[in-house]
Design an enzyme around this catalytic site. Structure first.
Site, short mmCIF file in Angstrom:
data_model
loop_
_atom_site.label_atom_id
_atom_site.label_comp_id
_atom_site.label_asym_id
_atom_site.label_seq_id
_atom_site.Cartn_x
_atom_site.Cartn_y
_atom_site.Cartn_z
N GLU B 136 42.81 7.97 8.24
CA GLU B 136 41.66 7.18 7.43
C GLU B 136 41.91 6.97 6.07
O GLU B 136 41.51 5.83 5.69
CB GLU B 136 40.25 7.80 7.82
N HIS B 205 30.49 12.96 16.79
CA HIS B 205 30.39 11.27 17.04
C HIS B 205 29.12 10.81 17.09
O HIS B 205 28.85 9.64 17.47
CB HIS B 205 31.00 11.35 18.51
#
Lengths: 432, 400
Positions: B136, B205
């Site tokens: 990322e 998450h």
């Protein structure tokens, strides 16, 4: 020492030097003897004798530049690595880098610039060797040790000095400072304070080049990006992640490691499990080369190959330049940990002295011509200081400019108008 | 004569808010500055005074009419789900400008973890819709470098939480480079992805990154909540020269709505008037909008008239829309999914207090998620976020 220029087979040449002691700061254990001479160096850096690349994916051996030169000399006419013009150009660039950095130190201690200033003395061969081969549209990405990269890329000394003084005439209007040199005109994409964070940006610039060619169909777009960073960065995740992506997509980028053996006070040997950085290239599918970074001509030869590879679309290269910084990490660094003997060894390999010697010995230039260049550079640097001194400091109204490219980003105020439409806005604070 | 149009067969996965049908209403209130096209679904009387409206108004979005007559002459539009609206917006912008590209994990061949980029790689190729390795920080930085050199990347975080790994690049480079370069380089990136508390996805998450990113100078943040504003915000974000972070919500991707056929964008800096009212201003965004609207049904039945505003622009705040509302109702309730500490609600409370303190009849109330890592167990997860019952209680308390 041997270097590897392997491609598909990802094999490296056997490395003859074994790093035995990892506790000593003495770099001579890893890198070859202190008696190396410019061009006569016994360090083997093997280039193919034709010095040309072919598109074959077989692993290649590389021969020492010195061997190439000897071969060339053994033919009829003595042919040198550079012409007189090139030689003078290289010399001037390196002297500019050195003189500028020395002036920075002076100005810092006189209170004209502040903060963290990282000087490049001793490493000029890398900057000059690589950047002088680039076109204007090629990009350079650097770290906080970026003054000389900016100068080599063509940013005027005045603009860099003004930036260091924090004036509006600086290349970044005084908003960036020593560690954030940017120039759109010269495609210098920074100047980054955190190590490693410029490498993905460089990868992005290379991606744009490929995108322009393949998606936007600008068939002649062959822009190359150079990413400069140090040995400490080579233990950072961003380095490895970008090696992977660059090799995966064959991006036109060259990763240039300026291995000066020290990350502030941390010796490269104490921080790295395998200190041979160039070996990490083949692990990702790109050639890894090691070169003597105190020798501008050797660096230039390697740079030509690596940049040429990228331009032809063959993908990235990792080049490890063995170099050294003569000063501390920054002007605030007392530099007490490095062994004086090590410093003396590298001082004897000063790249500027070495090039001077080469030029004179090969009758490419006379003492007088070189002296003229040095004088000229002195004047340029003096002029830059004067210019910076006389330039205005940024006014208060500059504070909020450039926060957003589109100042609508400051939002809508209680009165229903965009804040940026308010003429008094720049005199307030940036509340949102 | 009022007519209420029920949204057709909306398939929203919001088990806690059964009112997932969309009624499109046209507001006759003060026009916002947006140049979005009017939604043409019909005209509805919108101003029930207390109990006079016997029918429940389970509306979602009030649209703005440029002129009341315009609606009947507009095209009927087409129906789609929120993730399709995002995709449509993205596709249209990619057609319009060849420099727009997408990069992220599984955006290409897989079509995106929530199918927002479905079909795009087939259409535009593997370089324009780039499947990245799992890195990322580096691919966000790569997007930033590409933006500096002329492209307009849309960077997807497969889950917003993963962008924590890209914080270095988002904060240092995305937010700062335009400034530290003295304005020489622009970073027209869009960073987007699904976030928020889902259905038992576990703590990592279920993160709300808007609170972490809000301090970064130089970026804008918007949160979409309906297919209409999802498409509009996506397009506006791509066209903007500033770096924009677009927050989507995992549970909202299947909302269905009818949106106009013609090209439109939603202003990045504006808030959206969802339901005009008189008694209390409820400020919300993203998924909590639906909890608020569900609570609004109950509140209306109890005789309250809440004004609901979807702030949409998390940074900067639209203090005009918000301010006008505060000046009218004098009571503010903020309902958000961010955590209590240092969230969007905290900043909004400060901004309203600073600017509109004189207009407040009561202290601002802020309902946020609990300051806990989102538990896996469904019963616990449910009480982590704000539920409609709490909203009703809060309004009753405020309006005492």
């Amino acid at each position: 020492m041997a270097t590897a220029f392997s491609t598909a087979k990802f094999s490296t040449q056997p490395f003859p030097l074994n790093p035995t002691s990892t506790t000593s700061h003495d770099s001579s254990i890893v890198f070859a003897r202190p008696t190396s001479q410019f061009l006569g160096s016994t360090r083997k850096f093997r280039l193919t004798s034709s010095s040309k690349f072919n598109l074959s994916r077989r692993s290649k051996t590389v021969v020492a530049v010195s061997d190439v030169v000897k071969q060339k000399k053994s033919k009829s006419s003595p042919s040198l690595l550079i012409t007189k013009e090139e030689g003078l150009d290289l010399y001037e660039d390196m002297v500019l880098g050195r003189a500028f950095e020395d002036m920075c130190a002076q100005m810092y201690y006189r209170g004209k610039m502040f903060g963290f200033v990282h000087l490049y003395n001793g490493q000029e061969a890398v900057s000059t060797g690589f950047i002088k081969l680039l076109k204007q549209q090629d990009s350079v990405v650097s770290t906080y040790r970026d003054h000389v990269h900016a100068l080599s890329k063509g940013v005027p000394a005045r603009a860099v000095m003004s930036e260091l003084f924090g004036k509006t005439t600086g290349c970044c209007r005084g908003q960036g400072g020593s560690m954030h040199m940017f120039s759109r005109e010269h495609n210098l994409l920074g100047g980054f304070a955190f190590i490693g964070e410029g490498i993905p940006v460089a990868t992005g610039a290379a991606f744009t080049s490929k995108y322009k060619r393949e998606v936007l169909k600008e068939a002649d777009c062959d822009h190359v990006t150079l990413a400069f960073f140090g040995d400490g960065t080579c233990n950072n995740g961003q380095f490895f992640e970008c090696l992977n992506m660059a090799a995966l997509w064959k991006l036109p980028i060259v990763f240039v490691v300026e291995n000066n053996l020290w990350a502030i006070g941390m010796s490269h040997l104490r921080a790295t499990s395998d200190p041979h950085i160039y070996k990490k290239g083949p692990a990702f599918g790109m050639p890894g080369i090691h070169v003597d970074g105190m020798d501008v001509l050797k660096v230039r030869e390697v740079a030509k190959e690596a940049i040429g590879r990228a331009r032809r679309g063959e993908g990235p290269t990792l080049v490890e330049c063995e170099t050294y910084r003569f000063r501390g990490h920054s002007l605030a660094d007392p530099d007490e940990l490095r062994d004086p003997a090590e410093k003396a060894r590298y001082a004897a390999r000063d790249p500027i002295t070495a090039l001077k010697k080469y030029l004179i010995e090969n009758s490419l230039a006379s003492e007088a011509e070189l002296k003229t260049i040095e004088k000229k550079i002195d004047e340029v640097v003096e002029d830059a200081v004067e210019f910076a001194d006389e330039s205005p400091v940024p006014s208060r109204s500059q504070l909020l400019e450039n926060v957003f490219a589109d100042p609508k980003g400051f939002g809508i105020g209680p009165d229903g108008r965009y804040r940026c439409e308010d003429p008094k806005f720049t005199e307030g604070t940036a509340h949102v | 004569m009022a007519a209420i149009f029920q949204g057709v067969g909306a398939a929203a996965p919001l088990s806690s808010s059964p009112s997932n049908s969309f009624d499109s209403n046209k507001s006759v209130f003060s026009p916002p500055r947006s140049f979005s096209v009017v939604r043409s679904d019909g005209i509805v009387n919108l101003n029930p005074k207390g109990r006079s409206a016997q029918r429940l108004i389970s509306n979602a979005v009030a649209t703005k009419a440029d002129s009341p007559a315009a609606s009947s002459s507009s095209k009927p539009g087409h129906e789609l789900l929120l993730f399709e609206a995002l995709q449509e917006g993205l596709e249209e912008e990619m057609e319009r400008d060849p420099r727009v590209c997408v990069m992220g994990e599984d955006v290409g061949h897989y079509g995106g973890s929530y199918k927002v980029t479905k079909g795009l790689a087939k259409r535009f190729g593997d370089l324009r819709v780039l499947d990245t390795p799992i890195a990322e920080n580096s691919f966000t930085g790569m997007g930033i470098g590409a933006a500096m050199t002329g492209l307009r990347p849309v960077i997807e975080g497969m889950n917003m939480g993963f962008l924590l790994l890209a914080f270095n690049q988002i904060s240092n480079n995305c937010g700062m480079l335009h400034y530290t370069s003295g304005g020489q380089f622009t970073i027209p990136v869009v960073i987007r992805g699904p976030g928020g508390v889902g259905r038992q996805l576990g703590a990592e998450h279920s993160q709300r990154l808007e609170s972490y990113f809000q301090s970064i100078p130089g970026i804008q943040m918007v949160a979409c909540s309906t297919p209409y504003n999802a498409k509009g915000l996506m397009k506006a974000a791509i066209r903007s020269e500033n770096p924009v972070i677009l927050f989507e919500h995992v549970l909202l991707y299947n909302l269905k709505e009818r949106i106009p056929d013609e090209d439109y964008i939603c202003n990045l800096e504006e808030a959206e008037m969802v339901r005009p009212g008189e008694h209390v201003t409820i400020l919300t965004y993203s998924r909590m909008r639906y909890h608020v609207m569900q609570a609004a049904k109950t509140l209306v039945n109890k005789g309250y008239d809440p004004e609901v505003i979807d702030i949409r622009s998390l940074k900067p705040f639209d203090l005009h829309t918000i301010g006008n509302s505060v000046k009218k109702t004098h009571r503010v309730l903020i309902v958000e999914e961010c955590m209590r500490t240092g969230g969007i609600g905290a900043s909004l409370t400060a901004a309203i207090t600073e600017n509109f303190n004189d207009y407040l009849d009561a202290p601002i109330m802020c309902l946020s998620s609990q300051d806990v890592p989102t538990p896996y167990a469904g019963t616990l997860e449910e009480v982590t976020v704000v539920q409609p019952a709490q909203i009703v209680t809060a309004v009753e308390q405020l309006c005492q």
